[in-house]
Write a protein that holds these residues in place. Structure first.
Motif, PDB file in Angstrom:
ATOM      1  N   SER A 109       0.826  -1.023   0.097  1.00 21.10           N
ATOM      2  CA  SER A 109      -0.275   0.064  -0.028  1.00 21.10           C
ATOM      3  C   SER A 109       0.821   1.193   0.046  1.00 21.10           C
ATOM      4  O   SER A 109       0.366   2.504   0.193  1.00 21.10           O
ATOM      5  CB  SER A 109      -0.844   0.081   1.184  1.00 21.10           C
ATOM      6  OG  SER A 109      -1.597  -1.296   1.263  1.00 21.10           O
ATOM      7  N   THR A 111       2.993   2.461   1.927  1.00 21.56           N
ATOM      8  CA  THR A 111       2.696   2.703   3.356  1.00 21.56           C
ATOM      9  C   THR A 111       4.256   2.600   4.367  1.00 21.56           C
ATOM     10  O   THR A 111       4.751   1.459   4.079  1.00 21.56           O
ATOM     11  CB  THR A 111       1.788   2.246   4.026  1.00 21.56           C
ATOM     12  OG1 THR A 111       0.509   2.509   3.307  1.00 21.56           O
ATOM     13  CG2 THR A 111       1.491   2.886   5.601  1.00 21.56           C
ATOM     14  N   ASP A 198      -1.351   6.201  10.724  1.00 25.44           N
ATOM     15  CA  ASP A 198      -1.975   6.778   9.865  1.00 25.44           C
ATOM     16  C   ASP A 198      -1.711   6.102   8.541  1.00 25.44           C
ATOM     17  O   ASP A 198      -1.533   6.524   7.587  1.00 25.44           O
ATOM     18  CB  ASP A 198      -1.632   8.154   9.841  1.00 25.44           C
ATOM     19  CG  ASP A 198      -2.571   9.003   8.957  1.00 25.44           C
ATOM     20  OD1 ASP A 198      -3.669   8.691   8.854  1.00 25.44           O
ATOM     21  OD2 ASP A 198      -2.414  10.206   8.429  1.00 25.44           O
ATOM     22  N   PRO A 200      -3.295   4.002   5.348  1.00 25.22           N
ATOM     23  CA  PRO A 200      -4.361   4.295   4.413  1.00 25.22           C
ATOM     24  C   PRO A 200      -5.383   3.135   4.428  1.00 25.22           C
ATOM     25  O   PRO A 200      -4.927   1.811   4.840  1.00 25.22           O
ATOM     26  CB  PRO A 200      -3.876   4.023   2.701  1.00 25.22           C
ATOM     27  CG  PRO A 200      -2.467   3.658   2.765  1.00 25.22           C
ATOM     28  CD  PRO A 200      -2.034   3.766   4.305  1.00 25.22           C
TER      29      PRO A 200
END
Ligand SMILES: [Zn+2]
Length: 725
Positions: A109, A111, A198, A200
């Protein structure tokens, strides 16, 4: 706006507390596990009595809003990946597999996860710059010798954490970084580990789907700071971050935990006690290992909202005025322009009647969102954007300091309004040290000396006063000490024999006359100089500047505390004319125009202070930066004279004509429709060479202020300084 905020706040709270309940339930299971497995034997004995366990409920941090209630910093609900020790395997192989799989799911993702290991992410391994203390700690923690290379550290971690040789180098580095992070964050049953923040929604889904195979990994909702206006006074807003060991020791008695977030700088730090909120308590009762009661015994209270004195729009305009000016100077291609080296500056605007900070612009600046996501770019930005020049930038005041000298001399009877000094261009009191003026001002009094910024008048006045009296008035105006602003700031120095001795400098008789005109070794911050302007406007009453207007409950329903203006000093007007005389000189400085005619030229009218509705009072300066050749440009002032509302100061490093910004900042304050970018003054649209070659304008060469001369050698009065100063 307040209504909108309230709705957001309520929505936020609802979602947030729901998330907390889920987290609390997970925690309840942890407690259960602990009781059943870890402390099994103990509880067998207590099988027939109820055991109570408590758990802390975190509270969302308060918001930071402007004077109109518009959010500068708020919160949102975000998803964090956490690891619960009680469910996490204790076997290295299984631990490493789960860590790697979690990281790989996050990677899908795009991230990031938390990894502060001071070693590059790929081979060849290198230590990261400016992380010396972390590198030292790393070597200690993993038990390698003090000269171990980054590669040797990775090898040691691979061995220590039993990371399989089947893993690729990249995989080894990922697992080692996270295992080490878990170690330094004190991962334990009582202290869950935050793996990523945080993340997604697609990462949330991926992790939830894979969770059956990843014991101990969980996704929870937590409050995350949102910088809605990241470009608005970022230096003063400050940041939050995980509590460090030192802070934890200091604050643990106030209920802070090892995984808490705390204000690290600016308002976030200064207002920590209001912003943090109050943690709640959940009490769970167990009987024979079964939950028999579960209640919130103390509600978590969200942090208070901190309302600042600034207005977002005005702050942005003042910032733009400053940036425009610097850009204009940099783009001059006239050989006569002195300001092409201009690269930084600051403007501070205060409310005369309270000391409230109305604007505090610093250039270069940054955006808090970039600070969070791309710190190294901000850190290494040109001309140190992280320096808060408005409150911590130290500059010589230059001729703006003549207002201080004039106040002291008039108030102590050293001069009267009718005392005159004759300026012949050279100060001849000493034979071997004869500093110069910028022109030949003739026989003048203090008002004319302020208007024309005559050095000779103030050399003589300063010599008669003596350094102690000059320093006393500088100090009473607030120089040499911090202003008392909530977020702190630099104190600076006043040039005195003592401060010279402290700094191992030699004090000479001539220093007193240089100190009297704001050169020598006096250093001030822009906010201190705005305080001087504010004090003159108040005829001696000095208000301490403040940035916090008030404190409210989270949804702004209730006022908790309102900042009351604090009088830091009262300079009594002993003569009855001291401040009026200084102000008269500052009015004449505002109305002074160095051109014989015309004052209506379109490229001047945009900045001429005589074009304002009210009367301004100002004083400009040309402070030395690194040498008498390298100067900056400064101003102080207030407006309007008959009922002063705003006081201001400005500095431009290595530039000039800072005075051009004054009318704009006044116009922007009084006209909310004033848009700085669209109404860039005509002056700024015109190249300086065009203006200088305009033969219809005749500079008045004898009425100027130039960089002071610190040696007997001269600086010739030159055209460029005579144009506007
Ligand atoms: Zn003079």
């Amino acid at each position: 706006m307040i209504i909108v905020m309230k709705n957001i706040a309520e929505k936020f709270r609802a979602v947030f507390f729901f998330g907390l309940i889920l987290a609390a339930m997970a925690y309840g299971c942890v407690e259960l596990m602990k009781i059943q497995i870890v402390d099994g034997d103990k509880y067998v004995e207590m099988a027939h009595s109820t055991t109570l366990g408590t758990q802390v409920i975190n509270s969302p941090r308060g918001e930071i809003v402007d004077i109109d209630g518009n959010a500068i910093v708020s919160n949102k609900v975000g998803f964090n990946v956490i690891v619960e020790k009680a469910f996490f395997p204790s076997d290295n192989k299984e631990m490493n597999r789960i860590i790697l799989e979690t990281a790989e799911l996050l990677k899908e993702s795009n991230t990031d996860w938390i990894d502060t290991l001071p070693i590059s992410k790929a081979k060849p391994y290198e230590f990261l710059d400016s992380r010396d203390s972390d590198i030292k700690k790393l070597r200690e923690n993993i038990g390698v010798q003090i000269y171990a290379t980054a590669g040797e550290c990775i090898d040691a971690m691979v061995a220590k954490y039993d990371i399989s040789d089947d893993y690729t180098d990249e995989e080894k580095r990922i697992v080692a970084g996270i295992r080490y992070e878990m170690f330094i964050r004190n991962f334990s049953v009582a202290n869950r580990y935050t793996f990523a923040q945080d993340i997604p929604m697609d990462a949330v889904v991926r992790l939830k789907e894979a969770s059956y195979d990843m014991d101990g990994i969980d996704v929870i909702e937590e409050a995350i700071r949102v910088y809605e206006q990241g470009d608005v006074i970022p230096h003063l807003i400050g940041t939050v971050g995980p509590i460090d060991a030192e802070e934890y020791e200091k604050y643990k008695s106030e209920g802070y935990a090892l995984n808490d977030v705390i204000g690290k700088s600016g308002i976030e730090k200064a207002m920590e006690q209001y912003l943090r909120g109050k943690k709640g308590t959940r009490t769970i009762g167990f009987l024979n290992g079964t939950v028999v009661s579960d209640e919130i015994t103390e509600e978590a209270v969200p942090g208070n909202t901190v309302q600042l004195t600034i207005n977002i729009d005005y702050q942005r305009k003042v910032q733009k005025i400053l940036e425009n000016h610097i850009e204009w100077l940099q783009n001059q291609n006239s050989s006569l322009a002195k300001g092409t080296e201009a690269n930084a500056g600051a403007i501070v605007v205060l409310d005369v009647k309270t000391g409230a900070v109305l604007a505090a612009a610093t250039s270069p600046t940054y955006n808090l969102n970039d600070y969070i996501t791309n710190y190294s770019a901000v850190l290494n930005g040109e001309n140190s954007p992280l320096t808060n020049r408005a409150t911590s930038g130290l500059y010589r005041p230059g001729s703006t300091f003549k207002t201080v000298t004039a106040t002291g001399a008039l108030n102590e009877g050293v001069i009267s309004p009718s005392t005159t000094v004759t300026c012949t261009g050279v100060y001849t009191y000493w034979e071997d040290y004869q500093p110069k003026c910028t022109g030949y001002h003739g026989t003048i009094n203090v008002v004319t000396a302020l208007e024309k910024s005559c050095n000779i008048f103030f050399y003589e006045t300063g010599r008669r006063m003596g350094i102690d009296m000059i320093a006393e008035y500088a100090s009473r105006y607030g120089l040499g000490s911090t202003t008392g602003l909530e977020t702190g700031g630099a104190a600076g120095w006043i040039a005195t024999p003592d401060s010279f001795a402290e700094r191992k400098l030699e004090w000479q008789a001539g220093n007193v006359v240089q100190a009297a005109i704001g050169q020598s070794e006096t250093y001030v911050t822009p906010i201190q100089m705005a305080v001087i302007a504010e004090t003159i406007a108040n005829k001696g009453v000095r208000y301490q500047p403040h940035l916090v207007d008030s404190i409210h409950t989270y949804n702004m329903e209730q006022l908790v505390k309102k900042t009351q203006p604090v009088i830091a000093e009262r300079i009594e007007d002993k003569t009855g004319y001291t401040f009026d005389t200084v102000i008269k000189g500052m009015i004449q400085a505002a109305n002074f125009t160095p051109y014989s005619y015309p004052t209506e030229k379109n490229y001047y009218t945009d900045y001429l202070l005589t074009k304002l509705d009210g009367q301004a009072a100002i004083k400009t300066g040309t402070p030395q930066m690194t040498s008498s050749e390298d100067t900056g440009s400064s101003f102080i002032g207030f407006y309007p004279v008959d009922d002063p509302q705003i006081a201001f100061s400005g500095f431009i490093e290595h530039g000039e004509y800072s005075k051009l910004m004054i009318k704009q900042l006044i116009d922007a304050y009084y006209n909310e429709n004033y848009t700085v970018s669209d109404t860039t003054p005509q002056m700024y649209k015109t190249d300086l060479s065009t203006i200088l070659s305009d033969t219809t304008v005749t500079p008045a060469v004898t009425t100027v202020s130039v960089p002071p001369v610190t040696t007997a050698s001269t600086t010739e009065t030159n055209l460029e300084t005579s144009i506007l100063e």
